[in-house]
Design an enzyme around this catalytic site. Structure first.
Site, PDB file in Angstrom:
ATOM      1  NE  ARG A  35      -0.741  -2.144  -6.247  1.00 39.86           N
ATOM      2  CZ  ARG A  35       0.029  -1.070  -6.286  1.00 39.86           C
ATOM      3  NH1 ARG A  35      -0.466   0.083  -6.677  1.00 39.86           N
ATOM      4  NH2 ARG A  35       1.295  -1.150  -5.923  1.00 39.86           N
ATOM      5  NE  ARG A  37      -7.739   3.897 -10.996  1.00 41.33           N
ATOM      6  CZ  ARG A  37      -6.964   4.597 -10.161  1.00 41.33           C
ATOM      7  NH1 ARG A  37      -6.392   3.986  -9.145  1.00 41.33           N
ATOM      8  NH2 ARG A  37      -6.771   5.886 -10.347  1.00 41.33           N
ATOM      9  CD  GLU A  66       1.504   6.894  -7.630  1.00 40.34           C
ATOM     10  OE1 GLU A  66       1.976   5.874  -7.096  1.00 40.34           O
ATOM     11  OE2 GLU A  66       0.474   7.483  -7.226  1.00 40.34           O
ATOM     12  CB  SER A 113       4.858   6.060  -4.685  1.00 36.67           C
ATOM     13  OG  SER A 113       4.531   6.763  -3.504  1.00 36.67           O
ATOM     14  NE  ARG A 124      -1.265   4.158 -13.340  1.00 35.12           N
ATOM     15  CZ  ARG A 124      -1.758   4.592 -12.198  1.00 35.12           C
ATOM     16  NH1 ARG A 124      -1.061   5.460 -11.462  1.00 35.12           N
ATOM     17  NH2 ARG A 124      -2.942   4.178 -11.771  1.00 35.12           N
TER      18      ARG A 124
END
Length: 422
Positions: free
Chosen positions: A260, A275, A349, A352, A390
């Site tokens: 990403r 991140r 998070e 999802s 994470r």
């Protein structure tokens, strides 16, 4: 994309959905105007084409052929079709009745929380908890300095027991997927454009590096892209195919590297591996019959699997119902899972789960034949099983001891080969 017939018949519903998703409701009227012009042009062209087939002689045939070309040119048929496709791609999906109405992520609603040992709040340490950055350096399992030297901003090395812990987490997730009936795959991570457009990872009909968080790789003969999740590759597995009703619901899971670019997040979470540009993840997807009630049940089951894994790993977590203002263009219903990070003192998070109904299937052209013999688009759902960074952070920070060691969750000890990293 949605069915244009549904859009014509329900403009008010879709304008309301656009407004609640913080999108431009005007796109619906703009699309319908272009649609009307497009249909008029198609009707003219079909009338001339029908006349061509009945032409009595070559001269009449040539005249009609020229008339056809004139309509195409003066009506700008190609331009109208392109505009139609662009606007269709911007039409939002409808919103589930149980989705909270809100303007943005601050209005997402917590609907569930789990803490080891019970209670409402995560465990409080009798010492100041360290961050994964501090623990990783002290235990020699993370190296951010050399990662940045070699890979640039957000680069990192996983080392020693850190590798075993991260890979163990992935193996644990894959085995859980198999246990729950999801066929395991290692899908392509270097893909063409259509899986990314089809799954909704392009904001428009084409890749835009200014807004799409995707890396493009440009070989000499064909454009390729690195996926940010296994979802596009898994969903595209049956692109342009017609499945049988007894194949559904079809459950698949995929392990992959994920890439990403984090466009728009350059200044966010600049330290550590919260991140990053590259990581591992296990994803789960379901292709289901066109039954909203069934897909709601399937989505709840997928979310429950994520919760089960957090509990087996002993990680405090909560579940959020995503509000309308934070709901993506193509999403009908969404829940996020967040784990507690005591060192960073925040929720993060870690998963999802989204229900797209047929929004993605129409783009990818995945259909099935129902029991009555009618062809329909499947409904598509996806959910993060476990992401490496994470969850890795959550384990280090929640399982740290006062003397700077990290206990290994029981579910992962067989992969790491020890009970304590120190």
């Amino acid at each position: 994309m949605l069915d244009i017939k549904f859009i014509r018949e329900n403009p008010g519903v879709l304008k309301d959905a656009a407004a609640k998703k913080n999108l431009d409701p005007g796109v619906i009227d703009e699309l319908l105007a272009v649609d009307e012009r497009r249909r008029a042009l198609i009707q003219k062209l079909e009338t001339v084409r029908a006349a061509q087939k009945k032409a009595k002689d070559r001269e009449e045939g040539m005249r009609l052929k020229e008339e056809f070309r004139k309509i195409e040119a003066e009506g700008d048929v190609a331009g109208v079709e392109k505009k139609f496709d662009e606007l269709m791609a911007r039409v939002p999906n409808i919103i589930s009745p149980d989705t909270p109405v809100g303007k943005g992520e601050e209005e997402n609603r917590e609907v569930f929380r789990w803490v080891p040992g019970g209670g409402a709040e995560p465990h409080k340490f009798d010492f100041t908890p360290k961050t994964h950055i501090e623990l990783g350096a002290a235990l020699d399992i993370l190296d951010f300095d050399r990662g940045a030297k070699v890979a640039g901003f957000r680069g990192y090395y996983l080392k020693n027991e850190g590798v075993l812990l991260a890979m163990g987490t992935m193996m644990y997730a894959i085995q859980k997927m198999v246990e729950k009936g999801f066929a395991p795959m290692i899908p392509p991570t270097l893909v063409r454009e259509f899986p990314l457009f089809g799954s909704g990872y392009f904001k428009s009909t084409e890749y835009d590096p200014a807004v799409d968080e995707i890396y493009e790789v440009a070989p000499a003969n064909e454009r390729k892209f690195l996926v940010g999740t296994a979802e596009p590759s898994l969903l595209a597995y049956h692109a342009d195919e017609v499945l049988k009703a007894d194949q559904l619901p079809l459950r698949m899971s995929g392990y992959s590297q994920c890439y990403r670019s984090e466009i728009g997040s350059y200044s966010k979470d600049v330290k550590g591996m919260y991140r990053v540009h590259e990581f591992m993840k296990v994803e789960q997807v379901v292709l289901a019959p066109a039954d909203i009630e069934l897909t709601t049940k399937l989505q709840d089951e997928m979310v429950a699997i994520s919760g089960e894994m957090h509990e087996e790993l002993g990680l405090p977590y909560r579940r959020l119902a995503i509000c309308t203002g934070d709901l993506g263009t193509g999403k009908y219903r969404q829940f996020d899972t967040e784990a507690w990070l005591p060192g960073m003192n925040r929720w993060a998070e870690t998963g999802s789960a989204s229900n797209f109904l047929d929004w993605q299937a129409r783009r990818l052209n995945v259909k099935y034949v129902d029991k009555s013999g009618e062809k329909k688009f499947v409904y598509m759902l996806n959910n993060t099983a476990l992401p490496s960074p994470r969850i890795f952070i959550a384990i280090l920070e929640n399982y740290q001891t006062k003397d700077g060691k990290v206990e290994v969750p029981e579910a992962l000890q067989k992969y790491v080969g020890k009970k304590v990293i120190g």
